[in-house]
Design a protein around this motif. Structure first.
Motif, PDB file in Angstrom:
ATOM      1  N   ALA A 268      -1.233   4.885  -9.144  1.00  0.00           N
ATOM      2  CA  ALA A 268      -0.321   5.940  -8.696  1.00  0.00           C
ATOM      3  C   ALA A 268      -0.330   6.131  -7.184  1.00  0.00           C
ATOM      4  O   ALA A 268       0.647   6.611  -6.616  1.00  0.00           O
ATOM      5  CB  ALA A 268      -0.661   7.264  -9.385  1.00  0.00           C
ATOM      6  N   SER A 269      -1.405   5.732  -6.523  1.00  0.00           N
ATOM      7  CA  SER A 269      -1.478   5.909  -5.070  1.00  0.00           C
ATOM      8  C   SER A 269      -0.636   4.892  -4.303  1.00  0.00           C
ATOM      9  O   SER A 269      -0.323   5.114  -3.128  1.00  0.00           O
ATOM     10  CB  SER A 269      -2.932   5.823  -4.600  1.00  0.00           C
ATOM     11  N   ILE A 270      -0.256   3.782  -4.938  1.00  0.00           N
ATOM     12  CA  ILE A 270       0.499   2.759  -4.197  1.00  0.00           C
ATOM     13  C   ILE A 270       1.896   2.487  -4.756  1.00  0.00           C
ATOM     14  O   ILE A 270       2.732   1.917  -4.058  1.00  0.00           O
ATOM     15  CB  ILE A 270      -0.274   1.431  -4.097  1.00  0.00           C
ATOM     16  N   ILE A 271       2.168   2.888  -5.983  1.00  0.00           N
ATOM     17  CA  ILE A 271       3.475   2.577  -6.564  1.00  0.00           C
ATOM     18  C   ILE A 271       4.606   3.427  -5.981  1.00  0.00           C
ATOM     19  O   ILE A 271       5.636   2.866  -5.602  1.00  0.00           O
ATOM     20  CB  ILE A 271       3.429   2.666  -8.104  1.00  0.00           C
ATOM     21  N   PRO A 272       4.472   4.753  -5.873  1.00  0.00           N
ATOM     22  CA  PRO A 272       5.617   5.540  -5.416  1.00  0.00           C
ATOM     23  C   PRO A 272       6.202   5.104  -4.069  1.00  0.00           C
ATOM     24  O   PRO A 272       7.409   5.062  -3.906  1.00  0.00           O
ATOM     25  CB  PRO A 272       5.067   6.973  -5.336  1.00  0.00           C
TER      26      PRO A 272
ATOM     27  N   ALA B 104       4.518  -3.813  -2.250  1.00  0.00           N
ATOM     28  CA  ALA B 104       5.671  -4.688  -2.514  1.00  0.00           C
ATOM     29  C   ALA B 104       5.828  -5.786  -1.461  1.00  0.00           C
ATOM     30  O   ALA B 104       5.969  -6.958  -1.804  1.00  0.00           O
ATOM     31  CB  ALA B 104       6.950  -3.864  -2.626  1.00  0.00           C
ATOM     32  N   ALA B 105       5.812  -5.431  -0.193  1.00  0.00           N
ATOM     33  CA  ALA B 105       6.076  -6.429   0.854  1.00  0.00           C
ATOM     34  C   ALA B 105       5.020  -7.529   0.872  1.00  0.00           C
ATOM     35  O   ALA B 105       5.348  -8.717   0.967  1.00  0.00           O
ATOM     36  CB  ALA B 105       6.170  -5.752   2.220  1.00  0.00           C
ATOM     37  N   CYS B 106       3.746  -7.160   0.755  1.00  0.00           N
ATOM     38  CA  CYS B 106       2.699  -8.186   0.807  1.00  0.00           C
ATOM     39  C   CYS B 106       2.730  -9.066  -0.434  1.00  0.00           C
ATOM     40  O   CYS B 106       2.499 -10.282  -0.350  1.00  0.00           O
ATOM     41  CB  CYS B 106       1.322  -7.580   1.042  1.00  0.00           C
ATOM     42  N   LEU B 107       3.039  -8.503  -1.595  1.00  0.00           N
ATOM     43  CA  LEU B 107       3.126  -9.301  -2.812  1.00  0.00           C
ATOM     44  C   LEU B 107       4.318 -10.255  -2.761  1.00  0.00           C
ATOM     45  O   LEU B 107       4.208 -11.426  -3.139  1.00  0.00           O
ATOM     46  CB  LEU B 107       3.191  -8.404  -4.045  1.00  0.00           C
ATOM     47  N   HIS B 108       5.447  -9.779  -2.267  1.00  0.00           N
ATOM     48  CA  HIS B 108       6.621 -10.657  -2.123  1.00  0.00           C
ATOM     49  C   HIS B 108       6.344 -11.773  -1.119  1.00  0.00           C
ATOM     50  O   HIS B 108       6.741 -12.923  -1.351  1.00  0.00           O
ATOM     51  CB  HIS B 108       7.861  -9.852  -1.719  1.00  0.00           C
ATOM     52  N   ALA B 109       5.673 -11.451  -0.037  1.00  0.00           N
ATOM     53  CA  ALA B 109       5.347 -12.475   0.967  1.00  0.00           C
ATOM     54  C   ALA B 109       4.434 -13.541   0.376  1.00  0.00           C
ATOM     55  O   ALA B 109       4.621 -14.739   0.632  1.00  0.00           O
ATOM     56  CB  ALA B 109       4.700 -11.827   2.186  1.00  0.00           C
TER      57      ALA B 109
ATOM     58  N   ALA C 265       6.977  -3.693  -7.941  1.00  0.00           N
ATOM     59  CA  ALA C 265       7.396  -4.437  -6.751  1.00  0.00           C
ATOM     60  C   ALA C 265       8.562  -5.372  -7.065  1.00  0.00           C
ATOM     61  O   ALA C 265       9.080  -6.040  -6.167  1.00  0.00           O
ATOM     62  CB  ALA C 265       6.219  -5.242  -6.209  1.00  0.00           C
ATOM     63  N   GLY C 266       8.973  -5.455  -8.331  1.00  0.00           N
ATOM     64  CA  GLY C 266      10.085  -6.315  -8.717  1.00  0.00           C
ATOM     65  C   GLY C 266       9.694  -7.760  -8.971  1.00  0.00           C
ATOM     66  O   GLY C 266      10.561  -8.607  -9.175  1.00  0.00           O
TER      67      GLY C 266
ATOM     68  N   GLY D 222      -8.561  -6.578   5.750  1.00  0.00           N
ATOM     69  CA  GLY D 222      -7.449  -5.929   6.423  1.00  0.00           C
ATOM     70  C   GLY D 222      -6.625  -5.071   5.488  1.00  0.00           C
ATOM     71  O   GLY D 222      -7.004  -4.787   4.349  1.00  0.00           O
ATOM     72  N   SER D 223      -5.475  -4.692   5.998  1.00  0.00           N
ATOM     73  CA  SER D 223      -4.545  -3.819   5.276  1.00  0.00           C
ATOM     74  C   SER D 223      -3.539  -4.659   4.502  1.00  0.00           C
ATOM     75  O   SER D 223      -3.485  -5.888   4.634  1.00  0.00           O
ATOM     76  CB  SER D 223      -3.795  -2.939   6.275  1.00  0.00           C
ATOM     77  N   TYR D 224      -2.695  -3.986   3.732  1.00  0.00           N
ATOM     78  CA  TYR D 224      -1.623  -4.688   3.044  1.00  0.00           C
ATOM     79  C   TYR D 224      -0.696  -5.370   4.050  1.00  0.00           C
ATOM     80  O   TYR D 224      -0.155  -6.437   3.771  1.00  0.00           O
ATOM     81  CB  TYR D 224      -0.809  -3.732   2.168  1.00  0.00           C
ATOM     82  N   GLY D 225      -0.524  -4.751   5.203  1.00  0.00           N
ATOM     83  CA  GLY D 225       0.279  -5.381   6.257  1.00  0.00           C
ATOM     84  C   GLY D 225      -0.337  -6.689   6.721  1.00  0.00           C
ATOM     85  O   GLY D 225       0.367  -7.677   6.957  1.00  0.00           O
TER      86      GLY D 225
END
Length: 195
Positions: free
Chosen positions: A74-78, A83-88, A109-110, A53-56
Motif C-alpha cells: 500500500a505504501s508504493i501502489i497509490p 512503475a517507472a523502474c519496473l518498466h525500465a 504498474a501495468g 539506491g532508490s527506485y530512481g
C-alpha cells in the motif's frame, strides 16, 4: 556467468518470500536492494538491509533480474512509485519475479497486461473487499490458478510456493540447472505427514 539481481523493497514487504531465491542467486550473482527513497530498509525479519539506491537509481541500472516480494504494498501502489523502474527493467530485458502481493505491484504498474500470471487476490484467498479493491489492477492479465506461472519473462508465484519461485528464478538466470531446480523444489516439498 555473473548476473546482476535487484530486490525491490518497500515498507511492509515480507523478506522471507525472496530469501531462499537470494540464498541461491547470491552464489553466482551480485544482489542489490532498492527502496523508494534509497534509505536502509528494516526487513520483516528485523534485519537492517543496506541498499544500493532508490527506485530512481534502479530505473537507471541495467540488471538481469528484479525480484518483488509480497507483503503490504500500500505504501508504493497509490503513487505508482515502482512503475517507472519496473518498466525500465522490462524494457532492458530483465527477468521480473514477483511472489504473493509482489504480483499486485506488477499489475498496478501495468506489467501484467497480456501476461498469464497467478496471484492470491481471488475469492479463494482474499476477502471480498480485497478482491473488489484490486480487481481493476488485473484487467488485461490472464489469471492462472497455479502455484507458479512463467510467461514472457515474468514469473509470478503464490506465497506458499517460495521454493518453486526460488527454483524457477534461479534456473531462469542460470544459477541452477533444470535438474538442480527440480531437486530444490522436491527437497522443500518433503513432509513427515506425506511418509
Amino acid at each position: 556467468m555473473h548476473r546482476k539481481v535487484a530486490v525491490l523493497l518497500y515498507p511492509g514487504c515480507v523478506f522471507f518470500e525472496v530469501a531462499l531465491a537470494l540464498e541461491i542467486l547470491a552464489r553466482r550473482s551480485s544482489v542489490a536492494f532498492y527502496t523508494p527513497d534509497g534509505l536502509a530498509h528494516q526487513a520483516s525479519n528485523g534485519a537492517t538491509l543496506q541498499v544500493a539506491g532508490s527506485y530512481g537509481d534502479l530505473e537507471r541500472t541495467q540488471l538481469d533480474c528484479v525480484l518483488v516480494p509480497g507483503g503490504d504494498p500500500a505504501s508504493i501502489i497509490p503513487g505508482g512509485l515502482a512503475a517507472a523502474c519496473l518498466h525500465a527493467q522490462r524494457a532492458g530485458g530483465a527477468l521480473i519475479g514477483a511472489i504473493c502481493a509482489g504480483a499486485l505491484v506488477l499489475a498496478s504498474a501495468g506489467l501484467l497486461r497480456g501476461v498469464r500470471a497467478t496471484h492470491n487476490y481471488t475469492p479463494e484467498h482474499a476477502s471480498p473487499e480485497a478482491v473488489e479493491f484490486t480487481q481493476h489492477f488485473w484487467e488485461g492479465s490472464q489469471y492462472v490458478r497455479a502455484d507458479l506461472v512463467s510467461d514472457r519473462g515474468i514469473i509470478t508465484a503464490q506465497p506458499w510456493a517460495y521454493a518453486k519461485f526460488a527454483a524457477a528464478i534461479s534456473e531462469a538466470v542460470g544459477a541452477l540447472s533444470a535438474p538442480q531446480a527440480a531437486a530444490l523444489t522436491a527437497s522443500h516439498a518433503f513432509s513427515y505427514d506425506d511418509a
